[in-house]
Design a protein around this motif. Structure first.
Motif, short mmCIF file in Angstrom:
data_model
loop_
_atom_site.label_atom_id
_atom_site.label_comp_id
_atom_site.label_asym_id
_atom_site.label_seq_id
_atom_site.Cartn_x
_atom_site.Cartn_y
_atom_site.Cartn_z
N SER A 6 -19.74 -8.83 0.51
CA SER A 6 -18.85 -8.83 -0.65
C SER A 6 -18.03 -10.10 -0.77
CB SER A 6 -17.90 -7.64 -0.55
OG SER A 6 -17.20 -7.69 0.68
N GLY A 7 -17.83 -10.81 0.32
CA GLY A 7 -17.01 -12.00 0.28
C GLY A 7 -16.36 -12.28 1.62
N PRO A 8 -15.53 -13.32 1.70
CA PRO A 8 -14.95 -13.74 2.98
C PRO A 8 -13.68 -12.98 3.35
CG PRO A 8 -14.33 -15.27 1.26
CD PRO A 8 -15.25 -14.26 0.61
N VAL A 9 -13.42 -12.94 4.64
CA VAL A 9 -12.19 -12.41 5.21
C VAL A 9 -11.70 -13.44 6.22
CG1 VAL A 9 -11.16 -10.60 6.63
CG2 VAL A 9 -12.81 -9.99 4.87
N SER A 10 -10.41 -13.70 6.26
CA SER A 10 -9.92 -14.74 7.16
C SER A 10 -8.58 -14.37 7.77
CB SER A 10 -9.81 -16.08 6.42
OG SER A 10 -8.89 -15.99 5.35
N GLY A 11 -8.26 -15.06 8.85
CA GLY A 11 -7.01 -14.86 9.57
C GLY A 11 -7.02 -15.66 10.84
N TYR A 12 -6.55 -15.04 11.94
CA TYR A 12 -6.52 -15.75 13.22
C TYR A 12 -6.66 -14.74 14.35
CZ TYR A 12 -1.63 -14.23 13.01
OH TYR A 12 -0.48 -13.48 12.89
N PHE A 13 -7.12 -15.22 15.50
CA PHE A 13 -7.34 -14.37 16.66
C PHE A 13 -6.05 -14.14 17.43
CE2 PHE A 13 -11.82 -15.75 16.21
CZ PHE A 13 -12.44 -14.51 16.30
N SER A 14 -5.95 -12.93 18.02
CA SER A 14 -4.88 -12.58 18.94
C SER A 14 -5.50 -11.74 20.05
CB SER A 14 -3.78 -11.78 18.23
OG SER A 14 -3.11 -12.57 17.27
N THR A 15 -4.73 -11.45 21.09
CA THR A 15 -5.21 -10.63 22.21
C THR A 15 -4.16 -9.57 22.53
OG1 THR A 15 -6.49 -12.46 23.14
CG2 THR A 15 -5.97 -10.64 24.61
N ASP A 16 -4.65 -8.34 22.76
CA ASP A 16 -3.74 -7.26 23.12
C ASP A 16 -4.56 -6.14 23.75
OD1 ASP A 16 -1.44 -5.73 23.40
OD2 ASP A 16 -0.74 -6.16 21.36
N ASP A 17 -3.89 -5.19 24.37
CA ASP A 17 -4.58 -4.03 24.92
C ASP A 17 -4.99 -3.10 23.79
OD1 ASP A 17 -4.17 -5.07 27.41
OD2 ASP A 17 -2.64 -3.61 28.02
N SER B 60 2.74 -8.39 16.14
CA SER B 60 2.76 -8.77 17.56
C SER B 60 4.13 -8.62 18.18
CB SER B 60 2.28 -10.22 17.71
OG SER B 60 3.11 -11.11 16.98
N LYS B 61 5.19 -8.66 17.37
CA LYS B 61 6.54 -8.55 17.89
C LYS B 61 6.84 -7.15 18.43
CE LYS B 61 8.26 -12.10 14.71
NZ LYS B 61 9.19 -12.40 13.58
N LYS B 62 6.01 -6.17 18.06
CA LYS B 62 6.22 -4.80 18.51
C LYS B 62 5.43 -4.49 19.78
CE LYS B 62 7.10 -2.99 13.86
NZ LYS B 62 6.67 -1.99 12.83
N SER B 63 4.71 -5.47 20.31
CA SER B 63 3.86 -5.23 21.48
C SER B 63 4.36 -6.01 22.69
CB SER B 63 2.42 -5.67 21.18
OG SER B 63 1.63 -5.63 22.35
N HIS B 64 4.34 -5.35 23.87
CA HIS B 64 4.72 -5.99 25.11
C HIS B 64 3.51 -6.60 25.83
CE1 HIS B 64 8.78 -4.49 24.78
NE2 HIS B 64 8.34 -3.25 24.68
N THR B 65 2.30 -6.33 25.31
CA THR B 65 1.09 -6.84 25.96
C THR B 65 0.37 -7.87 25.10
OG1 THR B 65 -0.05 -4.86 25.11
CG2 THR B 65 0.71 -4.80 27.39
N PHE B 66 0.98 -8.31 24.02
CA PHE B 66 0.40 -9.31 23.13
C PHE B 66 0.31 -10.68 23.82
CE2 PHE B 66 1.66 -12.90 20.38
CZ PHE B 66 0.53 -12.99 19.58
N VAL B 67 -0.83 -11.36 23.59
CA VAL B 67 -1.02 -12.73 24.04
C VAL B 67 -1.50 -13.55 22.85
CG1 VAL B 67 -2.25 -14.29 25.60
CG2 VAL B 67 -1.58 -12.00 26.39
N ALA B 68 -0.80 -14.62 22.54
CA ALA B 68 -1.16 -15.44 21.39
C ALA B 68 -2.48 -16.17 21.63
CB ALA B 68 -0.05 -16.45 21.10
N ASN B 69 -3.25 -16.35 20.55
CA ASN B 69 -4.50 -17.11 20.58
C ASN B 69 -4.49 -18.15 19.47
OD1 ASN B 69 -7.31 -17.76 19.76
ND2 ASN B 69 -7.86 -16.43 21.48
N ASN B 70 -4.34 -17.66 18.24
CA ASN B 70 -4.15 -18.51 17.05
C ASN B 70 -5.39 -19.28 16.61
OD1 ASN B 70 -1.43 -17.78 16.67
ND2 ASN B 70 -0.78 -19.27 18.21
#
Length: 392
Positions: free
Chosen positions: A140-151, A121-131
């Protein structure tokens, strides 16, 4: 079944966008040779025992040691192409009609993400945090992380403010993701099966007026090396013959149509007499045909195939005469010839492109690449229907 169930893959494709014509965006698909694509597969357990079993059962003599039968584990998928997030970060993602979220590896993901490209996200000028937490369960199994917003740039079309997931733990996908060629998944199903009801990129393209119509269509290049094509916002008449036959969806979750019956050389197969069982999911993220385990086992026995020790998959000698397999959808027959539901695994052995799987939602069929390669498939989100025509 929350998301794509990706099976043994016969058609990995790279995607290259072309210019829009009359509000339609065309993305070229180039087919990777089967032998190249299966190079990094999981090997079947007890390969020597399996090889001797195959030779004994089929009385095969290849004149050389064929080595272990190599099969691809089902987490891998086949449509992947480049998208751009934040204007300058490129990722190869699977275009999957069997799921509805976009996710890519995050720079916070370590070992489980292998050597994949990671979103920062630090490389983007259009990033908006969501978290907001992101958790999804695949076959096959689970995948996890967190949401973000960008173009998002998709085939030259910009989706402003696309919510996607940065994956920090992809261990549930195992080796399929660690050594695979894709950095994430772009779901093309409906919002109703999206984690957190996040709008899909295609639905965002519709909402932002980027498309001529609310449909997209897949044409898969055949074994002869023809290029394929994914069309956003319409269809490409040069890739099919006759009229498109339209079928209303039975639900707005997966791309699910009514399945009247499945026949193989006169034998009829039905999961059950329930309405739910008389359904088929059209899934670009599934390489084979998949049906209830018991039915597929009976089909395999009918044609003389034998079971591999993993994944409910079957093999048969290449060139062995096979009967026509027919799916009847909304009263119309869609036949597959014998050579259209096998995949050459080398050394005279072919993989039967029908896999047994019992999904939590109940007995049903999944029609993936094996079906879509023969039948041009149109996904009409605007009118809640699917269209089929004979591929050229």
């Amino acid at each position: 079944m929350r998301a794509v169930i990706s099976l043994v893959c016969a058609a990995a494709l790279y995607l290259t966008p072309s210019l829009a014509e009359d509000g339609i965006r065309k993305i070229g698909l180039s087919k990777v040779a089967d032998r190249d694509f299966v190079e990094k597969k999981l090997k079947a357990s007890d390969g020597d025992v399996l090889r001797e079993s195959l030779r004994h059962h089929f009385e095969i003599s290849t004149g050389q040691e064929p080595g272990n039968i190599i099969v691809k584990d089902y987490q891998n998928a086949q449509y992947y192409g480049t998208i751009t997030l934040g204007g300058n970060q490129n990722f190869d993602v699977i275009f999957d009609t069997g799921s509805s979220n976009l996710w890519v590896a995050s720079y916070k993901c370590w070992f489980s993400c292998g050597l994949h490209h990671r979103y920062n996200s630090k490389k983007s000028h259009t990033f908006v945090a969501n978290n907001t937490d992101f958790n999804i369960q695949y076959g096959s199994g689970p995948v996890s992380g967190y949401f973000s917003t960008d173009d998002l740039d998709l085939g030259g079309l910009t989706v402003e403010g696309q919510t996607f997931a940065e994956v920090t733990d992809a261990s549930g996908l195992g080796l399929a993701f660690m050594i695979g060629k894709f950095d994430g998944i772009l779901g093309m199903g409906f919002d109703s099966i999206s984690v957190a009801n996040t709008p899909t990129p295609f639905q965002q393209l519709m909402a932002q007026g980027r498309l001529n119509s609310g449909m997209f269509a897949f044409y898969l290049g055949g074994a002869d090396g023809k290029d394929g094509e994914l069309v956003l916002g319409g269809t490409d008449p040069k890739h099919y013959t006759g009229d498109i036959v339209w079928v209303d969806l039975v639900s707005e979750t997966y791309w699910t149509v009514g399945l009247d019956g499945v026949t193989l050389d006169g034998a009829t197969y039905h999961a059950s007499e329930t309405a739910k069982a008389k359904a088929a999911i059209i899934d670009s993220g599934t390489s084979l045909l998949a049906g209830p385990t018991a039915e597929v086992a009976a089909m395999a026995q009918q044609v003389g195939a034998i079971k591999l020790p993993i994944n409910n998959e079957y093999v048969i000698p290449c060139g062995m005469p096979l009967p026509t397999l027919t799916f009847t959808i909304d009263g119309k027959d869609y036949p597959l010839n014998g050579d259209e539901y096998v995949i050459n695994a080398g050394n005279g052995i072919c993989l039967l492109a029908i896999m047994g799987i019992d999904v939590p939602a109940g007995p049903m069929w999944i029609l993936g690449d094996t079906f879509m390669r023969k039948y041009y498939s149109v996904f009409d989100m605007e009118n809640k229907r699917m269209g089929f025509a004979r591929s050229t």
